[in-house]
Design a protein around this motif. Structure first.
Motif, mmCIF file in Angstrom:
data_model
loop_
_atom_site.group_PDB
_atom_site.id
_atom_site.type_symbol
_atom_site.label_atom_id
_atom_site.label_comp_id
_atom_site.label_asym_id
_atom_site.label_seq_id
_atom_site.Cartn_x
_atom_site.Cartn_y
_atom_site.Cartn_z
ATOM 1 N N LYS A 1 0.831 -1.213 0.000
ATOM 2 C CA LYS A 1 0.000 0.000 0.000
ATOM 3 C C LYS A 1 0.864 1.261 0.000
ATOM 4 C CE LYS A 1 -3.795 -2.365 2.370
ATOM 5 N NZ LYS A 1 -3.139 -3.687 2.333
ATOM 6 N N ILE A 2 1.870 1.243 -0.864
ATOM 7 C CA ILE A 2 2.769 2.390 -1.020
ATOM 8 C C ILE A 2 2.519 3.003 -2.393
ATOM 9 C CG2 ILE A 2 5.180 3.121 -1.217
ATOM 10 C CD1 ILE A 2 5.907 0.907 0.708
ATOM 11 N N SER A 3 2.262 4.298 -2.428
ATOM 12 C CA SER A 3 2.023 4.977 -3.695
ATOM 13 C C SER A 3 3.340 5.429 -4.317
ATOM 14 C CB SER A 3 1.108 6.190 -3.482
ATOM 15 O OG SER A 3 1.786 7.169 -2.713
ATOM 16 N N ASP B 1 3.936 8.407 -5.182
ATOM 17 C CA ASP B 1 4.278 9.666 -4.518
ATOM 18 C C ASP B 1 5.109 9.409 -3.265
ATOM 19 O OD1 ASP B 1 2.994 11.295 -6.339
ATOM 20 O OD2 ASP B 1 1.069 11.175 -5.310
ATOM 21 N N THR B 2 4.690 8.396 -2.480
ATOM 22 C CA THR B 2 5.433 8.066 -1.262
ATOM 23 C C THR B 2 6.828 7.554 -1.601
ATOM 24 O OG1 THR B 2 3.362 7.504 -0.121
ATOM 25 C CG2 THR B 2 5.417 6.665 0.836
ATOM 26 N N LEU B 3 6.927 6.720 -2.636
ATOM 27 C CA LEU B 3 8.227 6.203 -3.058
ATOM 28 C C LEU B 3 9.148 7.338 -3.475
ATOM 29 C CD1 LEU B 3 10.138 3.866 -3.790
ATOM 30 C CD2 LEU B 3 9.003 3.748 -6.015
ATOM 31 N N ASN B 4 8.623 8.274 -4.260
ATOM 32 C CA ASN B 4 9.435 9.415 -4.688
ATOM 33 C C ASN B 4 9.851 10.281 -3.502
ATOM 34 O OD1 ASN B 4 9.655 9.024 -7.493
ATOM 35 N ND2 ASN B 4 7.555 9.734 -7.798
ATOM 36 N N GLN B 5 8.963 10.436 -2.527
ATOM 37 C CA GLN B 5 9.307 11.200 -1.336
ATOM 38 C C GLN B 5 10.457 10.551 -0.579
ATOM 39 O OE1 GLN B 5 6.060 11.945 1.414
ATOM 40 N NE2 GLN B 5 7.475 12.028 3.137
ATOM 41 N N GLU B 6 10.380 9.215 -0.419
ATOM 42 C CA GLU B 6 11.447 8.493 0.274
ATOM 43 C C GLU B 6 12.771 8.645 -0.461
ATOM 44 O OE1 GLU B 6 11.437 6.818 3.111
ATOM 45 O OE2 GLU B 6 9.327 7.104 3.571
ATOM 46 N N GLU C 1 14.248 12.094 0.109
ATOM 47 C CA GLU C 1 14.863 12.214 1.428
ATOM 48 C C GLU C 1 16.272 11.642 1.451
ATOM 49 O OE1 GLU C 1 12.179 10.436 4.199
ATOM 50 O OE2 GLU C 1 10.742 12.105 4.117
#
Length: 235
Positions: free
Chosen positions: A111-113, A115-120, A123
């Protein structure tokens, strides 16, 4: 419930949680796997009840806290000894990017989007996904990234620069103006030697805030009074 009783129960609850944290160890706090997360949430709720809830017997709450601590400790011990238990209780690392390709099925399972992957990735100072060869979501929820060879940071060896023949672990000698006797003893250093080093710097012990032997073997000195004319205040 009287205020004094709340204070005493709160102190007791805090002390109990500190003992539990010490028992479960630093790795539990740092890793926070599935069963660690469940145990911490539950123990937090029990501790809050110990501090404030006078409707439930204090001994019942203590028994509950000890039981949950025992369960968490048992699961931790089983996970250390048996890989099958470890995989079931703690989960397994999951590949999100393999050989530069995003694994959409794994993203959906977790359940990882995107957007979340790109944010990680951002970082980790990665703004171009082409620079990623492998990305792994670890048990503690942190993303580990292996860059492509051409985007890896160059090392001193790559640049054929001189590499120090030996580095040591930093040894703190003085902290907050106090000599750290344990560090001197463990590294076979005497207080007389340290005082001689202080004298070489034309300092007195009262004027040393911090002293540490760095990785290159030299001593870094920080004075109590740095005599900076215009210190920057970020407050």
């Amino acid at each position: 419930m009287p205020v004094w009783e709340t204070v005493i129960r709160s102190i007791f609850a805090f002390t109990l949680m500190m003992l539990i944290a010490r028992l479960l160890g630093k790795s539990t706090i740092a890793q926070m796997t599935y069963h660690d997360f469940v145990a911490s949430i539950t123990l937090g709720a029990i501790t809050a009840n110990i501090a404030f809830n006078d409707k439930i017997s204090l001994w019942n709450l203590i028994a509950s806290a000890i039981t949950y601590t025992g369960i968490a400790y048992l699961l931790m011990a089983l996970s250390l000894k048996n890989r099958r238990f470890r995989n079931w209780f703690s989960g397994k690392p999951t590949l999100l990017i393999q050989e530069g390709k995003i694994l959409e099925n794994n993203l959906r399972k977790l359940k990882i989007s995107l957007d979340t992957l790109n944010q990680e990735l951002r970082e980790k100072d990665i703004f171009n996904i082409r620079e990623v060869q492998y990305a792994v979501l670890e048990l503690n929820g942190h993303l580990t990234v292996m860059r492509t060879p051409e985007s890896m940071t160059a090392t001193r060896k790559d640049l054929q620069l001189k590499v120090p023949s030996k580095q040591i672990f930093p040894i703190e000698l003085i902290m907050d103006g106090k000599i750290i006797d344990n560090n001197l003893e463990q590294n076979h250093l005497s207080e007389e030697w340290l005082l001689a080093q202080v004298k070489k710097q034309s300092l007195s012990l009262d004027n040393v805030n911090y002293a540490v032997i760095g990785t290159d073997g030299t001593i870094y000195w920080d004075k109590v009074k740095d005599r900076i004319p215009n210190p920057i205040d970020t407050a």
